[in-house]
Motif scaffolding. Structure first.
Motif, mmCIF file in Angstrom:
data_model
loop_
_atom_site.group_PDB
_atom_site.id
_atom_site.type_symbol
_atom_site.label_atom_id
_atom_site.label_comp_id
_atom_site.label_asym_id
_atom_site.label_seq_id
_atom_site.Cartn_x
_atom_site.Cartn_y
_atom_site.Cartn_z
ATOM 1 N N GLY A 55 0.811 -1.218 0.000
ATOM 2 C CA GLY A 55 0.000 0.000 0.000
ATOM 3 C C GLY A 55 0.836 1.256 0.000
ATOM 4 O O GLY A 55 0.478 2.252 -0.648
ATOM 5 N N VAL A 56 1.953 1.228 0.709
ATOM 6 C CA VAL A 56 2.856 2.388 0.756
ATOM 7 C C VAL A 56 3.499 2.591 -0.613
ATOM 8 O O VAL A 56 3.587 3.716 -1.116
ATOM 9 N N THR A 57 3.918 1.491 -1.233
ATOM 10 C CA THR A 57 4.516 1.572 -2.567
ATOM 11 C C THR A 57 3.497 2.076 -3.579
ATOM 12 O O THR A 57 3.797 2.949 -4.396
ATOM 13 N N ALA A 58 2.281 1.546 -3.526
ATOM 14 C CA ALA A 58 1.234 1.967 -4.468
ATOM 15 C C ALA A 58 0.918 3.452 -4.312
ATOM 16 O O ALA A 58 0.769 4.168 -5.310
ATOM 17 N N ALA A 59 0.832 3.931 -3.075
ATOM 18 C CA ALA A 59 0.556 5.354 -2.847
ATOM 19 C C ALA A 59 1.680 6.231 -3.387
ATOM 20 O O ALA A 59 1.433 7.294 -3.972
ATOM 21 N N ALA A 60 2.916 5.798 -3.227
ATOM 22 C CA ALA A 60 4.057 6.561 -3.745
ATOM 23 C C ALA A 60 4.030 6.596 -5.269
ATOM 24 O O ALA A 60 4.253 7.647 -5.881
ATOM 25 N N PHE A 61 3.732 5.460 -5.902
ATOM 26 C CA PHE A 61 3.651 5.432 -7.357
ATOM 27 C C PHE A 61 2.522 6.323 -7.851
ATOM 28 O O PHE A 61 2.672 7.049 -8.839
ATOM 29 N N ASP A 62 1.374 6.288 -7.172
ATOM 30 C CA ASP A 62 0.252 7.160 -7.547
ATOM 31 C C ASP A 62 0.649 8.631 -7.419
ATOM 32 O O ASP A 62 0.313 9.455 -8.276
ATOM 33 N N ALA A 63 1.359 8.966 -6.348
ATOM 34 C CA ALA A 63 1.793 10.349 -6.128
ATOM 35 C C ALA A 63 2.752 10.798 -7.228
ATOM 36 O O ALA A 63 2.654 11.921 -7.733
ATOM 37 N N LEU A 64 3.663 9.916 -7.606
ATOM 38 C CA LEU A 64 4.612 10.272 -8.660
ATOM 39 C C LEU A 64 3.917 10.397 -10.006
ATOM 40 O O LEU A 64 4.227 11.297 -10.795
ATOM 41 N N GLU A 65 2.965 9.520 -10.265
ATOM 42 C CA GLU A 65 2.208 9.627 -11.513
ATOM 43 C C GLU A 65 1.488 10.979 -11.569
ATOM 44 O O GLU A 65 1.450 11.636 -12.607
ATOM 45 N N ALA A 66 0.949 11.408 -10.438
ATOM 46 C CA ALA A 66 0.251 12.696 -10.385
ATOM 47 C C ALA A 66 1.208 13.860 -10.631
ATOM 48 O O ALA A 66 0.884 14.787 -11.385
ATOM 49 N N VAL A 67 2.389 13.832 -10.026
ATOM 50 C CA VAL A 67 3.323 14.952 -10.207
ATOM 51 C C VAL A 67 3.840 14.992 -11.641
ATOM 52 O O VAL A 67 3.990 16.067 -12.225
ATOM 53 N N PHE A 68 4.081 13.831 -12.245
ATOM 54 C CA PHE A 68 4.551 13.824 -13.628
ATOM 55 C C PHE A 68 3.432 14.190 -14.601
ATOM 56 O O PHE A 68 3.694 14.563 -15.742
ATOM 57 N N GLY A 69 2.179 14.125 -14.149
ATOM 58 C CA GLY A 69 1.041 14.514 -14.963
ATOM 59 C C GLY A 69 0.696 15.988 -14.870
ATOM 60 O O GLY A 69 -0.214 16.457 -15.561
ATOM 61 N N LEU A 70 1.394 16.729 -14.032
ATOM 62 C CA LEU A 70 1.152 18.173 -13.928
ATOM 63 C C LEU A 70 1.481 18.872 -15.240
ATOM 64 O O LEU A 70 2.284 18.374 -16.041
ATOM 65 N N GLY A 71 0.920 20.036 -15.415
ATOM 66 C CA GLY A 71 1.230 20.839 -16.593
ATOM 67 C C GLY A 71 2.641 21.396 -16.536
ATOM 68 O O GLY A 71 3.279 21.436 -15.471
ATOM 69 N N ALA A 72 3.109 21.860 -17.678
ATOM 70 C CA ALA A 72 4.490 22.356 -17.781
ATOM 71 C C ALA A 72 4.756 23.502 -16.803
ATOM 72 O O ALA A 72 5.826 23.570 -16.202
ATOM 73 N N GLY A 73 3.788 24.394 -16.631
ATOM 74 C CA GLY A 73 3.982 25.526 -15.723
ATOM 75 C C GLY A 73 4.119 25.092 -14.274
ATOM 76 O O GLY A 73 4.958 25.619 -13.535
ATOM 77 N N GLU A 74 3.302 24.117 -13.858
ATOM 78 C CA GLU A 74 3.391 23.620 -12.477
ATOM 79 C C GLU A 74 4.700 22.873 -12.252
ATOM 80 O O GLU A 74 5.315 23.001 -11.182
ATOM 81 N N LYS A 75 5.148 22.130 -13.248
ATOM 82 C CA LYS A 75 6.434 21.440 -13.124
ATOM 83 C C LYS A 75 7.572 22.457 -13.051
ATOM 84 O O LYS A 75 8.503 22.312 -12.247
ATOM 85 N N ALA A 76 7.501 23.496 -13.871
ATOM 86 C CA ALA A 76 8.550 24.525 -13.862
ATOM 87 C C ALA A 76 8.634 25.214 -12.505
ATOM 88 O O ALA A 76 9.730 25.558 -12.046
ATOM 89 N N ALA A 77 7.498 25.385 -11.839
ATOM 90 C CA ALA A 77 7.490 26.013 -10.511
ATOM 91 C C ALA A 77 8.175 25.142 -9.467
ATOM 92 O O ALA A 77 8.575 25.633 -8.407
ATOM 93 N N LEU A 78 8.323 23.841 -9.757
ATOM 94 C CA LEU A 78 8.963 22.899 -8.835
ATOM 95 C C LEU A 78 10.368 22.517 -9.292
ATOM 96 O O LEU A 78 10.968 21.581 -8.757
ATOM 97 N N ASP A 79 10.916 23.220 -10.277
ATOM 98 C CA ASP A 79 12.208 22.871 -10.865
ATOM 99 C C ASP A 79 13.292 22.772 -9.789
ATOM 100 O O ASP A 79 13.441 23.666 -8.954
#
Length: 153
Positions: A55-79
């Motif tokens: 469950g911990v691994t699945a939640a981490a993978f889901d979280a990473l999928e969400a961050v990589f799915g952000l728009g270019a502007g949101e990703k740039a703000a987290l550079d």
């Protein structure tokens, strides 16, 4: 057409975890890890027996999928370049592997999100490498999922 890469080996690392006694099984697992990492054209393996709950691994993978799915502007703000410790989002082409330099292929095609140790309450535990992480403000589940994964490992 190039041959497909070999399948990744699955290696049980339970005998390598802290607290596991030295054993022939630990020596064999270490040798498997080394061979997988050094094999030309491979360099990776699947680790099982690591003790991190599914469950911990699945939640981490889901979280990473969400961050990589952000728009270019949101990703740039987290550079990660905005962080003195280079923590945060690293986009495709931002890193260059030495093999790419030799072959002229340019930067890596992967995305990553780097986090690290933060300052603790105990001043003796502090290090110049401890500092703040960047957390995506639009993904409130990201930080707790990543913290739980790091703590479980």
């Amino acid at each position: 057409m190039a041959a497909p890469p070999p399948p990744l080996p699955v290696i049980d690392i339970s005998t390598l975890l802290p607290g596991a006694p030295p054993s022939a099984a630990a020596d064999a697992a270490a040798a498997e890890v080394r061979a997988a990492c050094l094999k030309p054209g491979l360099g990776f393996f699947y680790a099982v027996g690591h003790g991190v709950p599914d469950g911990v691994t699945a939640a981490a993978f889901d979280a990473l999928e969400a961050v990589f799915g952000l728009g270019a502007g949101e990703k740039a703000a987290l550079d990660a370049k905005q962080s003195p410790l280079r923590r945060g989002y690293v986009g495709p082409g931002a890193l260059e592997h030495t093999c790419a330099r030799r072959g002229g292929a340019g930067g890596d095609a992967k995305e990553s999100f780097t986090v690290g140790a933060e300052p603790g309450a105990d001043a003796r535990a502090r290090s110049p490498l401890h500092g703040p992480n960047q957390w995506p403000p639009t993904l409130p589940a990201f930080e707790p999922a990543v913290r739980a994964y790091v703590a479980a490992g």
